[in-house]
Design a protein around this motif. Structure first.
Motif, PDB file in Angstrom:
ATOM      1  N   ARG A  35       0.844  -1.128  -0.077  1.00  0.00           N
ATOM      2  CA  ARG A  35      -0.158   0.223  -0.203  1.00  0.00           C
ATOM      3  C   ARG A  35       0.851   1.336  -0.055  1.00  0.00           C
ATOM      4  N   ARG A  36       2.118   1.141   0.694  1.00  0.00           N
ATOM      5  CA  ARG A  36       2.908   2.192   0.814  1.00  0.00           C
ATOM      6  C   ARG A  36       3.305   2.922  -0.409  1.00  0.00           C
ATOM      7  N   PHE A  37       3.782   1.868  -1.157  1.00  0.00           N
ATOM      8  CA  PHE A  37       4.437   2.123  -2.596  1.00  0.00           C
ATOM      9  C   PHE A  37       3.405   1.781  -3.827  1.00  0.00           C
ATOM     10  N   ASN A  38       2.224   1.506  -3.408  1.00  0.00           N
ATOM     11  CA  ASN A  38       1.199   1.260  -4.525  1.00  0.00           C
ATOM     12  C   ASN A  38       1.638   0.281  -5.381  1.00  0.00           C
ATOM     13  N   LEU A  39       2.000  -0.944  -4.970  1.00  0.00           N
ATOM     14  CA  LEU A  39       2.643  -1.936  -5.858  1.00  0.00           C
ATOM     15  C   LEU A  39       1.492  -2.788  -6.501  1.00  0.00           C
ATOM     16  N   PRO A  40       1.831  -2.959  -7.990  1.00  0.00           N
ATOM     17  CA  PRO A  40       0.783  -3.956  -8.393  1.00  0.00           C
ATOM     18  C   PRO A  40       0.719  -5.196  -7.993  1.00  0.00           C
ATOM     19  N   ALA A  41       0.163  -5.988  -8.304  1.00  0.00           N
ATOM     20  CA  ALA A  41       0.049  -7.464  -7.750  1.00  0.00           C
ATOM     21  C   ALA A  41       1.405  -8.245  -8.294  1.00  0.00           C
ATOM     22  N   SER A  42       1.624  -8.127  -9.751  1.00  0.00           N
ATOM     23  CA  SER A  42       2.789  -8.778 -10.178  1.00  0.00           C
ATOM     24  C   SER A  42       4.158  -8.453  -9.470  1.00  0.00           C
ATOM     25  N   VAL A  43       4.361  -7.113  -9.159  1.00  0.00           N
ATOM     26  CA  VAL A  43       5.408  -6.815  -8.595  1.00  0.00           C
ATOM     27  C   VAL A  43       5.541  -7.261  -6.972  1.00  0.00           C
ATOM     28  N   ARG A  44       4.297  -7.173  -6.577  1.00  0.00           N
ATOM     29  CA  ARG A  44       4.303  -7.903  -5.081  1.00  0.00           C
ATOM     30  C   ARG A  44       4.832  -9.100  -5.109  1.00  0.00           C
ATOM     31  N   LEU A  45       4.260  -9.929  -6.126  1.00  0.00           N
ATOM     32  CA  LEU A  45       4.551 -11.352  -6.204  1.00  0.00           C
ATOM     33  C   LEU A  45       6.139 -11.587  -6.402  1.00  0.00           C
ATOM     34  N   LEU A  46       6.651 -10.544  -7.004  1.00  0.00           N
ATOM     35  CA  LEU A  46       8.264 -10.788  -7.398  1.00  0.00           C
ATOM     36  C   LEU A  46       8.936 -10.536  -6.095  1.00  0.00           C
ATOM     37  N   VAL A  47       8.435  -9.574  -5.383  1.00  0.00           N
ATOM     38  CA  VAL A  47       9.122  -8.790  -4.153  1.00  0.00           C
ATOM     39  C   VAL A  47       9.197 -10.255  -3.171  1.00  0.00           C
ATOM     40  N   VAL A  48       8.019 -10.944  -3.043  1.00  0.00           N
ATOM     41  CA  VAL A  48       7.598 -11.873  -2.222  1.00  0.00           C
ATOM     42  C   VAL A  48       8.543 -13.330  -2.702  1.00  0.00           C
ATOM     43  N   LEU A  49       8.568 -13.568  -4.007  1.00  0.00           N
ATOM     44  CA  LEU A  49       9.669 -14.504  -4.351  1.00  0.00           C
ATOM     45  C   LEU A  49      11.051 -14.171  -4.015  1.00  0.00           C
ATOM     46  N   ALA A  50      11.369 -12.943  -4.382  1.00  0.00           N
ATOM     47  CA  ALA A  50      12.663 -12.509  -4.145  1.00  0.00           C
ATOM     48  C   ALA A  50      13.306 -12.559  -2.700  1.00  0.00           C
ATOM     49  N   VAL A  51      12.159 -12.135  -1.776  1.00  0.00           N
ATOM     50  CA  VAL A  51      12.714 -12.220  -0.310  1.00  0.00           C
ATOM     51  C   VAL A  51      12.354 -13.668   0.206  1.00  0.00           C
ATOM     52  N   GLY A  52      11.754 -14.328  -0.145  1.00  0.00           N
ATOM     53  CA  GLY A  52      11.402 -15.708   0.257  1.00  0.00           C
ATOM     54  C   GLY A  52      12.286 -16.496  -0.318  1.00  0.00           C
ATOM     55  N   ALA A  53      13.104 -16.206  -1.498  1.00  0.00           N
ATOM     56  CA  ALA A  53      14.341 -16.954  -1.825  1.00  0.00           C
ATOM     57  C   ALA A  53      15.649 -16.683  -1.001  1.00  0.00           C
ATOM     58  N   LEU A  54      15.658 -15.346  -0.585  1.00  0.00           N
ATOM     59  CA  LEU A  54      16.878 -15.015   0.169  1.00  0.00           C
ATOM     60  C   LEU A  54      16.726 -15.553   1.655  1.00  0.00           C
ATOM     61  N   VAL A  55      15.450 -15.832   2.178  1.00  0.00           N
ATOM     62  CA  VAL A  55      15.438 -16.318   3.263  1.00  0.00           C
ATOM     63  C   VAL A  55      15.609 -17.870   3.130  1.00  0.00           C
ATOM     64  N   TYR A  56      15.322 -18.454   1.935  1.00  0.00           N
ATOM     65  CA  TYR A  56      15.185 -20.091   2.045  1.00  0.00           C
ATOM     66  C   TYR A  56      16.686 -20.479   1.789  1.00  0.00           C
ATOM     67  N   SER A  57      17.925 -19.444   1.173  1.00  0.00           N
ATOM     68  CA  SER A  57      19.138 -19.976   1.008  1.00  0.00           C
ATOM     69  C   SER A  57      19.665 -20.381   2.340  1.00  0.00           C
ATOM     70  N   PRO A  58      19.809 -19.675   3.356  1.00  0.00           N
ATOM     71  CA  PRO A  58      20.360 -20.181   4.804  1.00  0.00           C
ATOM     72  C   PRO A  58      19.531 -21.523   5.123  1.00  0.00           C
ATOM     73  N   VAL A  59      18.186 -21.436   4.949  1.00  0.00           N
ATOM     74  CA  VAL A  59      17.478 -22.691   5.678  1.00  0.00           C
ATOM     75  C   VAL A  59      17.722 -23.865   4.690  1.00  0.00           C
ATOM     76  N   SER A  60      17.821 -23.866   3.623  1.00  0.00           N
ATOM     77  CA  SER A  60      18.256 -24.846   2.838  1.00  0.00           C
ATOM     78  C   SER A  60      19.696 -25.252   2.973  1.00  0.00           C
ATOM     79  N   ARG A  61      20.475 -24.389   3.536  1.00  0.00           N
ATOM     80  CA  ARG A  61      21.854 -24.797   3.792  1.00  0.00           C
ATOM     81  C   ARG A  61      21.845 -25.648   4.988  1.00  0.00           C
ATOM     82  N   ILE A  62      21.044 -25.123   5.990  1.00  0.00           N
ATOM     83  CA  ILE A  62      21.050 -25.661   7.199  1.00  0.00           C
ATOM     84  C   ILE A  62      20.439 -27.170   7.114  1.00  0.00           C
ATOM     85  N   LEU A  63      19.309 -27.155   6.352  1.00  0.00           N
ATOM     86  CA  LEU A  63      18.904 -28.430   5.955  1.00  0.00           C
ATOM     87  C   LEU A  63      19.681 -29.653   5.185  1.00  0.00           C
TER      88      LEU A  63
END
Length: 104
Positions: A35-63
């Motif tokens: 809402r703050r940056f008035n992001l369309p749904a496609s950009v929001r999806l890309l941001v969620v995927l990018a942030v999720g992948a950044l978090v997943y990297s150490p998680v997958s290393r630990i696993l």
């Protein structure tokens, strides 16, 4: 490694990635970024995927380090190094989390 164990490990990795995406989506909502940056749904999806992948990297290393115990083709020292590396990474992530909580 048995077929059942391979399938189980694959499902655990999938669940971990879904959990990381879920966390990224909830973090974006809490920060009110769409809402703050008035992001369309496609950009929001890309941001969620990018942030999720950044978090997943150490998680997958630990696993991966923990699942190295189940690999029969690996040498004992390699297994130990993988497990120690995973535990050190897990400890560091925990330390970062507690530091962030204490600074609030």
């Amino acid at each position: 490694m048995s077929t059942f164990l391979s399938v189980t490990i694959s499902l655990i990795y999938t669940a971990a990635f879904i959990a990381c995406l879920w966390w990224a989506n909830s973090a974006l909502r809490q920060l009110d970024i769409p809402r703050r940056f008035n992001l369309p749904a496609s950009v929001r999806l890309l941001v969620v995927l990018a942030v999720g992948a950044l978090v997943y990297s150490p998680v997958s290393r630990i696993l991966g380090g923990l699942f190295a115990l189940f690999n029969s083709y690996s040498v004992g020292w390699v297994k130990a190094a993988d497990v120690i590396g995973a535990l050190v990474l897990l400890g560091f992530v925990g330390w970062l989390y507690t530091r962030g909580v204490l600074e609030r």
